[in-house]
Design a protein around this motif. Structure first.
Motif, mmCIF file in Angstrom:
data_model
loop_
_atom_site.group_PDB
_atom_site.id
_atom_site.type_symbol
_atom_site.label_atom_id
_atom_site.label_comp_id
_atom_site.label_asym_id
_atom_site.label_seq_id
_atom_site.Cartn_x
_atom_site.Cartn_y
_atom_site.Cartn_z
ATOM 1 N N HIS A 1 2.353 5.519 -7.900
ATOM 2 C CA HIS A 1 3.779 5.401 -7.570
ATOM 3 C C HIS A 1 4.151 6.296 -6.391
ATOM 4 C CE1 HIS A 1 3.543 3.980 -11.700
ATOM 5 N NE2 HIS A 1 4.705 3.373 -11.522
ATOM 6 N N GLN A 2 5.095 5.793 -5.621
ATOM 7 C CA GLN A 2 5.650 6.615 -4.546
ATOM 8 C C GLN A 2 7.166 6.540 -4.616
ATOM 9 O OE1 GLN A 2 4.207 5.083 -0.781
ATOM 10 N NE2 GLN A 2 2.395 6.402 -0.846
ATOM 11 N N VAL A 3 7.806 7.480 -3.923
ATOM 12 C CA VAL A 3 9.237 7.293 -3.666
ATOM 13 C C VAL A 3 9.438 7.478 -2.172
ATOM 14 C CG1 VAL A 3 9.809 9.699 -4.268
ATOM 15 C CG2 VAL A 3 11.607 7.967 -4.191
ATOM 16 N N GLU A 4 10.087 6.482 -1.596
ATOM 17 C CA GLU A 4 10.373 6.489 -0.168
ATOM 18 C C GLU A 4 11.793 7.013 0.025
ATOM 19 O OE1 GLU A 4 7.877 5.245 1.488
ATOM 20 O OE2 GLU A 4 8.654 5.302 3.527
ATOM 21 N N GLY A 5 12.032 7.697 1.127
ATOM 22 C CA GLY A 5 13.395 8.102 1.457
ATOM 23 C C GLY A 5 13.709 7.629 2.870
ATOM 24 N N TYR B 1 -0.314 0.257 -4.312
ATOM 25 C CA TYR B 1 -1.703 -0.104 -4.687
ATOM 26 C C TYR B 1 -2.678 0.176 -3.549
ATOM 27 C CZ TYR B 1 1.196 -2.819 -7.900
ATOM 28 O OH TYR B 1 2.143 -3.204 -8.812
ATOM 29 N N ARG B 2 -3.793 0.802 -3.914
ATOM 30 C CA ARG B 2 -4.866 0.974 -2.932
ATOM 31 C C ARG B 2 -6.205 0.917 -3.643
ATOM 32 N NH1 ARG B 2 -2.472 5.940 0.679
ATOM 33 N NH2 ARG B 2 -0.418 4.959 0.835
ATOM 34 N N SER B 3 -7.202 0.509 -2.914
ATOM 35 C CA SER B 3 -8.520 0.347 -3.508
ATOM 36 C C SER B 3 -9.244 1.692 -3.611
ATOM 37 C CB SER B 3 -9.310 -0.646 -2.653
ATOM 38 O OG SER B 3 -10.578 -0.815 -3.200
ATOM 39 N N PHE C 1 15.638 9.865 9.593
ATOM 40 C CA PHE C 1 14.371 10.397 9.087
ATOM 41 C C PHE C 1 13.907 9.582 7.892
ATOM 42 C CE2 PHE C 1 17.516 13.108 6.775
ATOM 43 C CZ PHE C 1 17.108 12.914 5.464
ATOM 44 N N ALA C 2 12.622 9.727 7.586
ATOM 45 C CA ALA C 2 12.044 9.032 6.433
ATOM 46 C C ALA C 2 11.001 9.946 5.801
ATOM 47 C CB ALA C 2 11.400 7.725 6.867
ATOM 48 N N PHE C 3 10.744 9.692 4.542
ATOM 49 C CA PHE C 3 9.649 10.418 3.891
ATOM 50 C C PHE C 3 9.075 9.557 2.780
ATOM 51 C CE2 PHE C 3 13.601 11.698 1.800
ATOM 52 C CZ PHE C 3 13.323 11.474 0.464
ATOM 53 N N GLY C 4 7.843 9.869 2.399
ATOM 54 C CA GLY C 4 7.194 9.165 1.301
ATOM 55 C C GLY C 4 6.430 10.177 0.461
ATOM 56 N N THR D 1 0.825 -1.213 0.000
ATOM 57 C CA THR D 1 0.000 0.000 0.000
ATOM 58 C C THR D 1 0.857 1.259 0.000
ATOM 59 O OG1 THR D 1 -0.076 -0.095 2.409
ATOM 60 C CG2 THR D 1 -1.876 -1.156 1.211
ATOM 61 N N HIS D 2 2.161 1.065 0.180
ATOM 62 C CA HIS D 2 3.114 2.188 0.143
ATOM 63 C C HIS D 2 4.514 1.625 -0.086
ATOM 64 C CE1 HIS D 2 3.070 1.875 4.892
ATOM 65 N NE2 HIS D 2 3.174 0.708 4.307
ATOM 66 N N THR D 3 5.495 2.520 -0.307
ATOM 67 C CA THR D 3 6.867 2.024 -0.504
ATOM 68 C C THR D 3 7.598 1.876 0.827
ATOM 69 O OG1 THR D 3 7.375 4.333 -1.069
ATOM 70 C CG2 THR D 3 7.300 2.749 -2.893
ATOM 71 N N SER D 4 6.920 2.201 1.938
ATOM 72 C CA SER D 4 7.585 2.124 3.251
ATOM 73 C C SER D 4 8.140 0.739 3.600
ATOM 74 C CB SER D 4 6.637 2.631 4.335
ATOM 75 O OG SER D 4 6.220 3.942 4.034
ATOM 76 N N PRO D 5 7.522 -0.389 3.145
ATOM 77 C CA PRO D 5 8.147 -1.681 3.472
ATOM 78 C C PRO D 5 9.585 -1.818 2.964
ATOM 79 C CG PRO D 5 6.285 -1.957 1.941
ATOM 80 C CD PRO D 5 6.210 -0.584 2.506
ATOM 81 N N VAL D 6 9.955 -1.030 1.953
ATOM 82 C CA VAL D 6 11.353 -1.102 1.483
ATOM 83 C C VAL D 6 12.304 -0.551 2.561
ATOM 84 C CG1 VAL D 6 12.948 -0.605 -0.419
ATOM 85 C CG2 VAL D 6 10.501 -0.852 -0.889
ATOM 86 N N GLN D 7 11.792 0.360 3.391
ATOM 87 C CA GLN D 7 12.577 0.811 4.560
ATOM 88 C C GLN D 7 12.943 -0.387 5.421
ATOM 89 O OE1 GLN D 7 11.185 3.791 7.271
ATOM 90 N NE2 GLN D 7 9.973 4.867 5.748
ATOM 91 N N ILE D 8 11.919 -1.187 5.723
ATOM 92 C CA ILE D 8 12.110 -2.336 6.615
ATOM 93 C C ILE D 8 13.108 -3.324 6.007
ATOM 94 C CG2 ILE D 8 10.932 -4.246 7.796
ATOM 95 C CD1 ILE D 8 10.133 -1.382 8.733
ATOM 96 N N PHE E 1 4.711 5.034 11.904
ATOM 97 C CA PHE E 1 6.117 4.632 11.825
ATOM 98 C C PHE E 1 7.091 5.789 11.993
ATOM 99 C CE2 PHE E 1 5.349 5.940 7.487
ATOM 100 C CZ PHE E 1 4.072 5.444 7.217
ATOM 101 N N THR E 2 6.585 6.992 12.291
ATOM 102 C CA THR E 2 7.482 8.131 12.562
ATOM 103 C C THR E 2 7.014 8.874 13.812
ATOM 104 O OG1 THR E 2 6.168 9.310 10.909
ATOM 105 C CG2 THR E 2 8.382 8.617 10.247
ATOM 106 N N GLU E 3 7.968 9.468 14.503
ATOM 107 C CA GLU E 3 7.644 10.272 15.686
ATOM 108 C C GLU E 3 8.782 11.252 15.950
ATOM 109 O OE1 GLU E 3 4.825 10.443 17.356
ATOM 110 O OE2 GLU E 3 5.744 11.997 18.575
#
Ligand code: DAH
Length: 361
Positions: A215-219, A202-204, A312-315, A176-183, A259-261
């Motif tokens: 598409h997203q880009v994760e950082g 992908y989202r419904s 830090f992270a961003f999407g 549902t996002h590119t964040s799992p690539v962080q993991i 997943f961020t704080e």
């Protein structure tokens, strides 16, 4: 009867020289040396001469014959070369001509935008990582601090593949996002980590601003002394380079992501006066991404000590920033596969986006 070999020679030689093409030259050859030709006839006439004259004239005629044959060969060479040159000139193909522009393929704005994003973050030292489009629950949700009861896991929002029992398999989800690539990156690499992860998500959803695939880009940047200032600096650099504006106004709005704080949504300053969107000026704001400091629990899930490392992270939505930069009004048109649209919004495929040569060809 007397035979004037010299006169015959002069006359026939001038006919040979004057022959304008190979057909005419052959005509001259036949009329001189053919069965009924002038030289052949003169040879036949030798019989009527007295022996002395017959010998001398016979020799002279043979010499004329040789001279004519040589002259015909030489003329033939000249005419053949000329003919070949005319043909080459007429049938010439210039292989150095460039491809006609209308026959060139175009790069889709999504590919172009990803290239630009990669070029900009690449220059800052971030490298590209990828992950699977079909994810498991751990990488897409759990390790990102989204427990099983989290609303994002609900089927109305998310595509699950069917399991063997015909029911949704909660461990096979279209990410549902590119964040799992962080993991995945934090699990397989040791800090310091500096990566981006562009790709499909992908989202419904389906309306003017949402398509089921986008598409997203994760950082993600993890090191010992990373703070929120680094996040701001990194995103400011990115926006200035990407939108090609000297100093794009950025607004960090407090927000919430599991997943961020702390978490922040980031808006860019723009103006919409007269219906025309201008990035980097005016008093309006447009949201472009979500970001924050990686939650200690997420680091923990990945086996990174939160007491030692932070980051830090961003999407960011790729379609979103492509629409803003290139003035594309409707998201759905990206995926209609209409060549007229591509011809209008597409990019030259040969030039690769780079900060040195300019992002857009
Ligand atoms: N994954 C979030 C989404 O799809 C976007 C996001 C927000 C990504 C904050 C991040 C982040 O890395 O730190 O809405």
């Amino acid at each position: 009867m007397s035979i004037d070999a010299d006169a015959l020679k002069t006359e026939l030689l001038s006919q040979i020289e004057a022959a304008p093409d190979l057909a005419a030259l052959d005509g001259v050859r036949v009329s001189a040396l053919g069965k009924k030709g002038r030289i052949t006839a003169a040879m036949k006439g030798l019989g009527g001469l007295d022996p002395e004259a017959r010998k001398a004239t016979g020799q002279a005629l043979n010499a004329v014959k040789d001279a004519l044959a040589a002259a015909i060969d030489a003329r033939k060479d000249v005419l053949e070369t000329a003919e070949m040159n005319t043909k080459l000139e007429a049938e010439r193909i210039d292989v150095t001509l460039p491809v006609r522009p209308e026959q060139r393929g175009k790069l889709h704005p999504i590919s172009q935008t990803i290239d630009e994003v990669v070029a900009i973050f690449g220059a800052m030292g971030l490298s590209v990582r990828e992950g699977p489009n079909i994810e498991d629950g751990f990488h897409n949700f759990t390790a990102l601090n989204m427990p099983p009861e989290h609303p994002a896991r609900q089927m109305m929002d998310t595509f699950y593949l069917k399991g063997e029992d015909g029911e949704a398999d909660m461990d096979r989800v279209l990410r549902t996002h590119t964040s799992p690539v962080q993991i995945r990156t934090m699990q397989s690499e040791k800090p310091p980590i500096r990566i981006i992860a562009p790709g499909r998500t992908y989202r419904s959803d389906y309306d003017a601003t949402h398509t089921p695939m986008f598409h997203q880009v994760e950082g993600l940047v993890i090191d010992k002394d990373i703070n929120f200032g680094h996040l701001k600096g990194c995103l400011q650099e990115f926006c200035d380079a990407y939108f090609e504006v000297d100093h794009v106004p950025l607004r960090f709005r407090p927000s919430y992501f599991p997943f961020t704080e702390p978490s922040a949504e980031v808006d860019i300053g723009c103006s919409r006066k007269g219906g025309e969107l201008k990035i980097g000026a005016g008093d309006d704001w447009l949201e472009i991404l979500g970001s924050g400091m990686v939650h200690p629990r997420v680091l923990d899930y990945c086996g990174i000590d939160p007491e030692e490392y932070q980051g830090f992270a961003f999407g960011m939505g790729i379609e979103r920033i492509a629409m803003l930069k290139y003035g594309i009004p409707d998201l759905r048109t990206f995926y209609e596969a209409d060549v007229r649209w591509l011809k209008h919004y597409g990019f030259a495929p040969i030039e690769v986006a780079s900060l040195e040569r300019g992002l857009t060809p």
